[in-house]
Design a protein around this motif. Structure first.
Motif, PDB file in Angstrom:
ATOM      1  N   LEU A   1       0.772  -1.235  -0.029  1.00 37.55           N
ATOM      2  CA  LEU A   1       0.217  -0.037   0.033  1.00 37.55           C
ATOM      3  C   LEU A   1       0.962   1.371   0.039  1.00 37.55           C
ATOM      4  CD1 LEU A   1      -2.763  -0.877   2.777  1.00 37.55           C
ATOM      5  CD2 LEU A   1      -2.931  -1.115  -0.071  1.00 37.55           C
ATOM      6  N   VAL A   2       0.479   2.583  -0.735  1.00 35.10           N
ATOM      7  CA  VAL A   2       0.772   3.561  -0.583  1.00 35.10           C
ATOM      8  C   VAL A   2       0.666   4.429   0.559  1.00 35.10           C
ATOM      9  CG1 VAL A   2       1.457   5.831  -2.036  1.00 35.10           C
ATOM     10  CG2 VAL A   2       1.419   3.451  -3.358  1.00 35.10           C
ATOM     11  N   VAL A   3      -0.553   4.416   0.871  1.00 30.27           N
ATOM     12  CA  VAL A   3      -1.305   5.081   1.807  1.00 30.27           C
ATOM     13  C   VAL A   3      -0.507   4.812   3.500  1.00 30.27           C
ATOM     14  CG1 VAL A   3      -3.181   3.858   2.434  1.00 30.27           C
ATOM     15  CG2 VAL A   3      -3.475   6.098   2.675  1.00 30.27           C
ATOM     16  N   THR A   4      -0.451   5.668   4.058  1.00 31.00           N
ATOM     17  CA  THR A   4       0.287   5.502   5.290  1.00 31.00           C
ATOM     18  C   THR A   4      -0.658   6.252   6.381  1.00 31.00           C
ATOM     19  OG1 THR A   4       1.873   6.993   5.311  1.00 31.00           O
ATOM     20  CG2 THR A   4       2.323   5.033   4.235  1.00 31.00           C
ATOM     21  N   ALA A   5      -0.393   5.760   7.748  1.00 33.01           N
ATOM     22  CA  ALA A   5      -1.010   6.423   8.952  1.00 33.01           C
ATOM     23  C   ALA A   5      -0.369   7.977   9.003  1.00 33.01           C
ATOM     24  CB  ALA A   5      -0.954   5.711   9.988  1.00 33.01           C
ATOM     25  N   GLU A   6       0.896   8.088   8.611  1.00 33.29           N
ATOM     26  CA  GLU A   6       1.634   9.364   8.926  1.00 33.29           C
ATOM     27  C   GLU A   6       0.693  10.337   7.778  1.00 33.29           C
ATOM     28  OE1 GLU A   6       4.064   6.402  10.380  1.00 33.29           O
ATOM     29  OE2 GLU A   6       3.144   6.469   8.305  1.00 33.29           O
ATOM     30  N   MET A   7       0.044   9.880   6.842  1.00 35.95           N
ATOM     31  CA  MET A   7      -0.909  10.911   5.869  1.00 35.95           C
ATOM     32  C   MET A   7      -1.642  11.307   6.890  1.00 35.95           C
ATOM     33  SD  MET A   7      -0.635   9.022   2.111  1.00 35.95           S
ATOM     34  CE  MET A   7       0.865   8.380   1.415  1.00 35.95           C
ATOM     35  N   GLY A   8      -2.538  10.678   7.419  1.00 35.85           N
ATOM     36  CA  GLY A   8      -3.372  11.094   8.101  1.00 35.85           C
ATOM     37  C   GLY A   8      -2.981  12.276   9.284  1.00 35.85           C
ATOM     38  N   CYS A   9      -1.765  11.577   9.893  1.00 37.92           N
ATOM     39  CA  CYS A   9      -1.398  12.799  11.034  1.00 37.92           C
ATOM     40  C   CYS A   9      -0.719  13.955  10.508  1.00 37.92           C
ATOM     41  CB  CYS A   9      -0.048  11.970  11.541  1.00 37.92           C
ATOM     42  SG  CYS A   9      -0.412  10.462  12.490  1.00 37.92           S
ATOM     43  N   TYR A  10      -0.267  13.854   9.107  1.00 43.43           N
ATOM     44  CA  TYR A  10      -0.070  15.109   8.528  1.00 43.43           C
ATOM     45  C   TYR A  10      -1.207  16.097   8.306  1.00 43.43           C
ATOM     46  CZ  TYR A  10       1.844  18.254   5.069  1.00 43.43           C
ATOM     47  OH  TYR A  10       2.243  19.525   4.250  1.00 43.43           O
TER      48      TYR A  10
ATOM     49  N   LYS B   1      -7.483   3.428   1.672  1.00 42.40           N
ATOM     50  CA  LYS B   1      -7.735   4.248   2.785  1.00 42.40           C
ATOM     51  C   LYS B   1      -7.201   4.144   3.976  1.00 42.40           C
ATOM     52  CE  LYS B   1     -12.094   5.560   4.964  1.00 42.40           C
ATOM     53  NZ  LYS B   1     -13.418   5.130   5.264  1.00 42.40           N
ATOM     54  N   VAL B   2      -6.779   4.939   4.738  1.00 43.15           N
ATOM     55  CA  VAL B   2      -6.336   5.022   6.132  1.00 43.15           C
ATOM     56  C   VAL B   2      -7.178   5.919   6.960  1.00 43.15           C
ATOM     57  CG1 VAL B   2      -4.398   6.663   5.958  1.00 43.15           C
ATOM     58  CG2 VAL B   2      -4.212   4.895   7.705  1.00 43.15           C
ATOM     59  N   THR B   3      -7.646   5.542   8.130  1.00 44.34           N
ATOM     60  CA  THR B   3      -8.179   6.572   8.963  1.00 44.34           C
ATOM     61  C   THR B   3      -7.546   6.558  10.399  1.00 44.34           C
ATOM     62  OG1 THR B   3     -10.350   5.863   8.183  1.00 44.34           O
ATOM     63  CG2 THR B   3     -10.512   6.723  10.387  1.00 44.34           C
ATOM     64  N   ILE B   4      -7.290   7.594  11.011  1.00 40.81           N
ATOM     65  CA  ILE B   4      -6.878   7.767  12.272  1.00 40.81           C
ATOM     66  C   ILE B   4      -7.885   8.830  13.143  1.00 40.81           C
ATOM     67  CG2 ILE B   4      -4.500   7.419  11.194  1.00 40.81           C
ATOM     68  CD1 ILE B   4      -3.764  10.412  12.283  1.00 40.81           C
ATOM     69  N   SER B   5      -7.909   8.472  14.312  1.00 37.82           N
ATOM     70  CA  SER B   5      -8.534   9.329  15.306  1.00 37.82           C
ATOM     71  C   SER B   5      -7.535  10.459  15.742  1.00 37.82           C
ATOM     72  CB  SER B   5      -9.121   8.605  16.418  1.00 37.82           C
ATOM     73  OG  SER B   5      -7.992   7.895  17.256  1.00 37.82           O
ATOM     74  N   TYR B   6      -8.064  11.491  16.377  1.00 42.56           N
ATOM     75  CA  TYR B   6      -7.318  12.586  16.992  1.00 42.56           C
ATOM     76  C   TYR B   6      -6.425  12.037  18.097  1.00 42.56           C
ATOM     77  CZ  TYR B   6      -6.225  16.640  19.807  1.00 42.56           C
ATOM     78  OH  TYR B   6      -5.695  17.815  20.558  1.00 42.56           O
TER      79      TYR B   6
ATOM     80  N   GLU C   1      -5.063   8.681  18.378  1.00 41.67           N
ATOM     81  CA  GLU C   1      -4.015   8.108  17.749  1.00 41.67           C
ATOM     82  C   GLU C   1      -2.988   9.373  17.480  1.00 41.67           C
ATOM     83  OE1 GLU C   1      -6.095   3.996  15.809  1.00 41.67           O
ATOM     84  OE2 GLU C   1      -6.629   6.088  15.139  1.00 41.67           O
ATOM     85  N   TYR C   2      -3.534  10.148  16.831  1.00 45.05           N
ATOM     86  CA  TYR C   2      -2.788  11.380  16.204  1.00 45.05           C
ATOM     87  C   TYR C   2      -2.076  11.763  17.472  1.00 45.05           C
ATOM     88  CZ  TYR C   2      -1.671  16.105  15.116  1.00 45.05           C
ATOM     89  OH  TYR C   2      -0.938  17.389  14.921  1.00 45.05           O
ATOM     90  N   MET C   3      -2.658  12.118  18.544  1.00 46.18           N
ATOM     91  CA  MET C   3      -1.966  12.588  19.773  1.00 46.18           C
ATOM     92  C   MET C   3      -0.884  11.824  20.239  1.00 46.18           C
ATOM     93  SD  MET C   3      -2.764  15.632  20.850  1.00 46.18           S
ATOM     94  CE  MET C   3      -2.515  15.409  22.743  1.00 46.18           C
TER      95      MET C   3
END
Length: 279
Positions: free
Chosen positions: A71-80, A248-253, A255-257
């Motif tokens: 996969l190309v998508v990463t959780a870091e993209m959601g954090c960004y 697709k990647v989904t992260i919550s606030y 998880e981001y924190m």
């Protein structure tokens, strides 16, 4: 079988809502059709940095591609995306460019709020954009410029989750039923009652989440696109349909924190200015 095609990086940048339509320009329109404005980047400060975008890795993205594929998508993209929105809402310079790939992809950014995951914004583009600038732009466009909702506020940050969808495998199909619920996203083009071309799209997860079959999905998409006349099977057959897939990647606030705090402790990312942990 569908006819696969590439998405150009040079065409105009259309934007559309994942759960409706923003009347994007997807290709040259017939004479007399109305061309909508394209949302602009809303970021307040250009080319100023406060810290790197690389964060502590999170769990594997929840995509629709095969698990055997890289996969190309990463959780870091959601954090960004969270970094970009945080800086904007607090009036700070935007974060420096992240370390994940900057390859071009069509993309969507989706914001949801609360335990019931209420949609709060979803806008993207079918033109391939470099991911660094594309995610920065559509983070703010989806958060602030989705006409269906009021702009997101800083007080809502702790309640948010962010999804990044990278679109792939575009195929034009001759049969409006030549796609699978839960597997494909669909984009339709049709002429409304006045003969004006309209377009609308649903990302792959929408029909499955709503428990719609193919006909229900098509009809809902036509209504979202502004078609008001009775929908007949003959009219459905006149639709031009493009199917596609997404990662697709989904992260919550939360998880981001946690990811950002771990990264700060490890010295791999600087704290955001006047960083506040909302309870």
């Amino acid at each position: 079988m569908g006819k696969r095609r590439c998405v150009s990086t040079t065409e105009n940048k259309p934007s559309s809502g994942c759960c409706g339509v923003k009347k994007p320009k997807l290709c040259p329109s017939p004479a007399g059709s109305v061309q909508p404005p394209v949302p602009h980047n809303c970021q307040p400060h250009e080319d100023k940095t406060v810290g790197p975008g690389a964060l502590t890795p999170l769990s594997r993205p929840n995509g629709t591609t095969s698990g055997r594929e890289q996969l190309v998508v990463t959780a870091e993209m959601g954090c960004y995306c969270f970094d970009v929105l945080y800086c904007h809402l607090h009036g700070f310079p935007q974060p420096r460019l992240p370390r994940f790939t900057n390859d071009p992809y069509p993309l969507f950014v989706t914001w949801k709020a609360g335990r019931d995951k209420r949609l709060r914004g979803c806008i993207g583009t079918f033109s391939a954009m470099n991911l660094h600038s594309g995610l920065r732009e559509y983070t703010l466009t989806s958060a602030l410029k989705d006409s269906r909702f009021p702009p997101l506020t800083r007080e809502e940050l702790p309640k948010l989750s962010c999804s990044v969808s990278l679109l792939t495998n575009f195929e034009d199909v001759g049969d409006f039923l030549d796609w699978e619920v839960g597997i494909h996203g669909i984009r339709i083009e049709f002429l409304n009652e006045k003969g004006v071309k309209r377009t609308a799209t649903y990302l792959p997860e929408v029909a499955k989440e709503q428990d719609w079959d193919q006909i229900q999905t098509i009809d809902s998409l036509l209504r979202k696109g502004g078609f008001k006349a009775p929908i007949t099977n003959e009219f459905r057959k006149s639709i031009k349909l493009t199917r596609y897939r997404s990662e697709k990647v989904t992260i919550s606030y939360t998880e981001y924190m946690a990811s950002r705090q771990n990264a700060q402790q490890n010295g791999t990312v600087h704290a955001l200015p006047h960083y506040t942990h909302y309870s």
